[in-house]
Design a protein around this motif. Structure first.
Motif, short mmCIF file in Angstrom:
data_model
loop_
_atom_site.label_atom_id
_atom_site.label_comp_id
_atom_site.label_asym_id
_atom_site.label_seq_id
_atom_site.Cartn_x
_atom_site.Cartn_y
_atom_site.Cartn_z
N ILE A 1 0.90 -1.33 -0.07
CA ILE A 1 0.23 0.02 0.18
C ILE A 1 0.69 1.35 0.13
N ARG A 2 2.33 1.18 -0.32
CA ARG A 2 2.90 2.32 -0.14
C ARG A 2 3.53 2.47 -1.50
N PRO A 3 4.04 3.78 -2.01
CA PRO A 3 4.65 4.01 -3.07
C PRO A 3 6.08 3.01 -3.13
N PRO A 4 6.73 2.71 -4.25
CA PRO A 4 7.87 1.93 -4.19
C PRO A 4 8.89 2.70 -3.34
N GLU A 5 9.05 3.97 -3.33
CA GLU A 5 10.30 4.63 -2.59
C GLU A 5 10.16 4.60 -1.22
N TYR A 6 8.94 4.00 -0.72
CA TYR A 6 8.63 3.83 0.58
C TYR A 6 8.88 2.35 1.00
N SER A 7 9.22 1.64 0.15
CA SER A 7 8.91 0.04 0.18
C SER A 7 10.34 -0.51 1.25
N VAL A 8 10.13 -1.53 1.77
CA VAL A 8 11.24 -2.18 2.61
C VAL A 8 11.49 -3.23 1.59
N ALA A 9 12.73 -3.35 1.12
CA ALA A 9 13.09 -4.44 0.27
C ALA A 9 14.53 -4.92 0.71
N PRO A 10 14.96 -6.17 0.10
CA PRO A 10 16.16 -6.71 0.54
C PRO A 10 17.16 -5.56 -0.09
N GLY A 11 18.17 -5.49 1.08
CA GLY A 11 19.33 -4.64 0.78
C GLY A 11 18.92 -3.43 1.75
N SER A 12 17.84 -3.31 2.32
CA SER A 12 17.51 -2.20 3.27
C SER A 12 18.16 -2.74 4.60
N ARG A 13 18.25 -1.52 5.28
CA ARG A 13 18.68 -2.02 6.89
C ARG A 13 17.86 -1.23 7.76
N ILE A 14 17.51 -2.05 8.80
CA ILE A 14 16.79 -1.70 10.00
C ILE A 14 17.65 -1.00 10.98
N LEU A 15 17.46 0.26 10.93
CA LEU A 15 18.48 1.09 11.96
C LEU A 15 17.92 1.04 13.47
N ALA A 16 16.51 1.17 13.59
CA ALA A 16 16.08 1.10 14.91
C ALA A 16 14.78 0.37 15.23
N VAL A 17 14.45 -0.04 16.26
CA VAL A 17 13.23 -0.95 16.54
C VAL A 17 12.66 -0.07 17.60
N ASN A 18 11.33 0.65 17.45
CA ASN A 18 10.86 1.42 18.52
C ASN A 18 11.89 2.46 19.50
#
Length: 146
Positions: free
Chosen positions: A38-55
């Motif tokens: 439901i998000r535009p591609p530029e906001y998608s979470v994809a392989p190669g992305s990094r999670i920098l913080a959780v909560n």
């Protein structure tokens, strides 16, 4: 922010080898997949992305992964700060067609070069076969003379 209510899994495969972030190796069915739909591609979470913080918690990837598991199981809100993979450089208008033409031209040149190489190899092989036949004839001739 991901609302885990109604979700059974986060749906990401991660690696924390860098010791600071969660590197996303894959996205599968789950909350992240639904987010991406439901998000535009530029906001998608994809392989190669990094999670920098959780909560808001950062810099300890094992703890961040554990927090993701716990919040997913509790079906709580999960806020991820994600840095996407680097985007490819945008081509200036008109440059894309030029690149395609260059690729086509290079492919044609490579094909012609390979064809020429095959022809040269074929010619060498024929020449070697002729020389071999000449040697055989000379050898036969010497044997007859004896």
């Amino acid at each position: 922010t991901l609302d885990m209510a109604g979700q059974t899994a986060l749906g990401v495969e991660v690696d924390w080898a860098d010791g600071r972030t969660l590197y996303i190796k894959g996205v599968y069915s789950g909350a992240v997949y639904e987010w991406n739909k439901i998000r535009p591609p530029e906001y998608s979470v994809a392989p190669g992305s990094r999670i920098l913080a959780v909560n808001g918690y950062a810099d300890n990837p094992e703890t961040m992964a554990q927090l993701c598991r716990e919040l997913s199981t509790a079906r709580a809100l999960l806020q991820l700060r994600v840095k996407g993979p680097p985007l490819p450089p945008a081509a200036p208008a008109g440059k894309e067609k030029e690149r395609e033409k260059e690729k086509d031209g290079k492919a044609k040149e490579e094909k012609e070069e390979k064809s020429a190489e095959r022809e040269t190899k074929k010619q060498r092989k024929e020449k070697e076969e002729k020389e071999e036949k000449k040697k055989e004839k000379k050898k036969e001739k010497k044997e007859k003379e004896k």
